[in-house]
Scaffold this motif. Sequence first.
Motif, mmCIF file in Angstrom:
data_model
loop_
_atom_site.group_PDB
_atom_site.id
_atom_site.type_symbol
_atom_site.label_atom_id
_atom_site.label_comp_id
_atom_site.label_asym_id
_atom_site.label_seq_id
_atom_site.Cartn_x
_atom_site.Cartn_y
_atom_site.Cartn_z
ATOM 1 N N ALA A 156 -17.687 -9.320 0.529
ATOM 2 C CA ALA A 156 -16.694 -8.477 -0.084
ATOM 3 C C ALA A 156 -15.635 -9.379 -0.162
ATOM 4 O O ALA A 156 -15.276 -10.289 0.415
ATOM 5 N N PHE A 157 -14.769 -9.229 -1.336
ATOM 6 C CA PHE A 157 -13.418 -9.858 -1.588
ATOM 7 C C PHE A 157 -12.385 -8.730 -1.626
ATOM 8 O O PHE A 157 -12.416 -7.834 -2.546
ATOM 9 N N THR A 158 -11.268 -8.821 -0.766
ATOM 10 C CA THR A 158 -10.099 -8.132 -0.864
ATOM 11 C C THR A 158 -8.858 -8.801 -1.089
ATOM 12 O O THR A 158 -8.080 -8.859 -0.059
ATOM 13 N N PRO A 159 -8.484 -9.071 -2.506
ATOM 14 C CA PRO A 159 -7.235 -9.483 -2.727
ATOM 15 C C PRO A 159 -6.149 -8.457 -2.438
ATOM 16 O O PRO A 159 -6.462 -7.185 -2.616
ATOM 17 N N VAL A 160 -5.009 -8.926 -2.347
ATOM 18 C CA VAL A 160 -3.929 -8.046 -1.879
ATOM 19 C C VAL A 160 -3.350 -7.552 -3.142
ATOM 20 O O VAL A 160 -2.399 -6.509 -2.891
ATOM 21 N N SER A 161 -3.475 -7.977 -4.372
ATOM 22 C CA SER A 161 -2.879 -7.523 -5.530
ATOM 23 C C SER A 161 -4.169 -7.520 -6.732
ATOM 24 O O SER A 161 -4.834 -8.385 -6.502
ATOM 25 N N ASP A 162 -3.707 -7.001 -7.746
ATOM 26 C CA ASP A 162 -4.700 -6.866 -8.888
ATOM 27 C C ASP A 162 -4.321 -8.155 -9.586
ATOM 28 O O ASP A 162 -5.199 -8.745 -10.082
ATOM 29 N N ASP A 163 -3.236 -8.616 -9.551
ATOM 30 C CA ASP A 163 -2.895 -9.789 -10.365
ATOM 31 C C ASP A 163 -3.470 -11.003 -9.660
ATOM 32 O O ASP A 163 -3.941 -11.801 -10.395
ATOM 33 N N LEU A 164 -3.380 -11.051 -8.349
ATOM 34 C CA LEU A 164 -4.271 -11.888 -7.436
ATOM 35 C C LEU A 164 -5.888 -12.058 -7.969
ATOM 36 O O LEU A 164 -6.261 -13.095 -7.887
ATOM 37 N N ARG A 165 -6.402 -10.864 -7.804
ATOM 38 C CA ARG A 165 -7.771 -10.586 -8.260
ATOM 39 C C ARG A 165 -8.076 -11.243 -9.744
ATOM 40 O O ARG A 165 -9.106 -11.996 -9.850
ATOM 41 N N ARG A 166 -7.316 -11.157 -10.649
ATOM 42 C CA ARG A 166 -7.239 -11.665 -11.853
ATOM 43 C C ARG A 166 -7.201 -13.076 -11.850
ATOM 44 O O ARG A 166 -7.871 -13.958 -12.549
ATOM 45 N N ALA A 167 -6.355 -13.672 -11.026
ATOM 46 C CA ALA A 167 -6.158 -15.070 -10.889
ATOM 47 C C ALA A 167 -7.336 -15.757 -10.518
ATOM 48 O O ALA A 167 -7.825 -16.563 -10.869
ATOM 49 N N LEU A 168 -7.832 -15.233 -9.211
ATOM 50 C CA LEU A 168 -9.140 -15.648 -8.940
ATOM 51 C C LEU A 168 -10.232 -15.581 -10.161
ATOM 52 O O LEU A 168 -11.257 -16.624 -10.137
ATOM 53 N N ALA A 169 -10.390 -14.517 -10.644
ATOM 54 C CA ALA A 169 -11.328 -14.273 -11.782
ATOM 55 C C ALA A 169 -11.238 -15.318 -12.704
ATOM 56 O O ALA A 169 -12.306 -15.603 -13.132
ATOM 57 N N ARG A 170 -10.142 -15.662 -13.227
ATOM 58 C CA ARG A 170 -9.813 -16.854 -14.115
ATOM 59 C C ARG A 170 -10.207 -18.128 -13.699
ATOM 60 O O ARG A 170 -10.897 -18.985 -14.424
ATOM 61 N N LEU A 171 -10.220 -18.332 -12.323
ATOM 62 C CA LEU A 171 -10.937 -19.584 -11.829
ATOM 63 C C LEU A 171 -12.527 -19.646 -11.715
ATOM 64 O O LEU A 171 -13.161 -20.572 -11.467
ATOM 65 N N GLY A 172 -13.045 -18.383 -11.569
ATOM 66 C CA GLY A 172 -14.455 -18.189 -11.802
ATOM 67 C C GLY A 172 -14.729 -17.548 -10.301
ATOM 68 O O GLY A 172 -16.029 -17.271 -9.911
ATOM 69 N N GLY A 173 -13.902 -17.262 -9.366
ATOM 70 C CA GLY A 173 -14.200 -16.443 -8.208
ATOM 71 C C GLY A 173 -13.986 -14.998 -8.220
ATOM 72 O O GLY A 173 -13.056 -14.056 -8.132
ATOM 73 N N THR A 174 -15.335 -14.480 -8.655
ATOM 74 C CA THR A 174 -15.370 -13.075 -8.917
ATOM 75 C C THR A 174 -16.392 -12.623 -7.771
ATOM 76 O O THR A 174 -17.506 -13.262 -7.312
ATOM 77 N N ASN A 175 -16.552 -11.440 -7.485
ATOM 78 C CA ASN A 175 -17.228 -10.623 -6.540
ATOM 79 C C ASN A 175 -17.613 -9.179 -6.957
ATOM 80 O O ASN A 175 -16.846 -8.421 -7.349
ATOM 81 N N THR A 176 -18.846 -8.685 -6.878
ATOM 82 C CA THR A 176 -19.426 -7.462 -7.307
ATOM 83 C C THR A 176 -18.567 -6.234 -6.374
ATOM 84 O O THR A 176 -18.467 -5.438 -6.758
ATOM 85 N N ARG A 177 -18.325 -6.495 -5.237
ATOM 86 C CA ARG A 177 -17.800 -5.836 -4.292
ATOM 87 C C ARG A 177 -16.153 -6.220 -4.146
ATOM 88 O O ARG A 177 -15.917 -6.983 -3.085
ATOM 89 N N THR A 178 -15.279 -6.192 -5.102
ATOM 90 C CA THR A 178 -14.041 -6.641 -5.059
ATOM 91 C C THR A 178 -13.240 -5.393 -4.840
ATOM 92 O O THR A 178 -13.316 -4.346 -5.600
#
Length: 402
Positions: A175-197
């Motif tokens: 699982a991946f639990t970023p503390v903000s949705d903005d940080l989630r999007r930032a990691l996703a832009r780099l390729g850091g995605t997880n189905t349980r986010t």
Amino acid sequence: MKLRVLHLPKWYPNRYDNQDGDFVARHIAAIAQTSSADNTLQSAVVFAAVARGPLPALIDTEVDLDGSVPTWRYYYRARFTGLNSLDRLIKLFLWLICVGRGVRAVRRHWGGAQPDVVHAHIMLRTAMLAWWLKWRYQIPYLITEHWTVFLPASTQQLGWLRRRVATLLVRQAAAFTPVSDDLRRALARLGGTNTRTVVIPNAVDTDLFHLPNELQVRYGLLNVAAFNEQAKNLSGVLRTVAQLRAKHSALDFRLRIAGYGAAEKQLHQLATDLGLLADGTVTFLGKLTSAEVAEEMRRAKAFVLFSNYENLPCVLIEAQASGLPAVATRVNGVPELLPEDGSRGLLVPAGDEEALAKALLTVLQAPRGRFDAQALRAAATAQFSYPAVGAAFWRVYQQIKR
């Protein structure tokens, strides 16, 4: 379901700075508090860091078994050869030794049992070790991320290889639990995605940060921040306050600043040059305890945060829990705390001192009832209190172990 969770933080309160990584400590405290009633979860913390002073040996150890979460802290020497590249390798090796000792100590504390989940707080090395424990012992891990280095304004600091490793670690996590949705999007832009986010925000102690009593008069502005000019732009706040004082002498623009850091001398000098210290317009409070910050929150009329970039600032959450409206910049995760409807405060563009001045005037001159202190606190309690945040993590743990 009973769980044993091993926490591996990159930053954590320590003997040199009891506020370093306090946002991680709050997450861990919220998790422990949520499960303490029925003893469904056992937590332990292993933390290792470079010593900022002399040590009696190569490695020094502190063990705290008296708190709600058993904690092992390790400190190792900073310099060995004087060659930076070689010393970095040695320090990485010592970090691995320290954390390895800590993991074994936790297992002994748990009667030989392995953790059921490894919770890495802030990449990279903590998550790399968690990944190795998954590979070696089939222990699932999750990553909670806070670090602004993954935001677009800062990713160049990482380099290609570290960005690549970070994205792989996120994808391999249970699982991946970023503390903000903005940080989630930032990691996703780099390729850091997880189905349980799951976005799980920073936590605030709503027992400590609360409304003032009904008779208490609130006045002036408050800023609480690290003295890091690149990120926090405190100089912009000082210039804006000087401008407002000159143009609107009848209004109360007193600003109290709590914090410490590298730019402290520079900011004191700027405040002196602007004439803000001589007449008491600005007061530097230095490093305050959480209880002292909470008292300042109950005294102020508005909170100001003029950052160039942010993640999900705990100080804005603390302000809301204290019924305090804010003026802050529209950057990164801040709009997730201050909606565009203006009910919790006002947003301004980063670096726009004219917009900051206008917003501060609006908030300080706002009629009674413009910002509902009870509603501010209710929103903070529902989203960011220890019970709310701890329950969110507990749900993720349960999903991992199904």
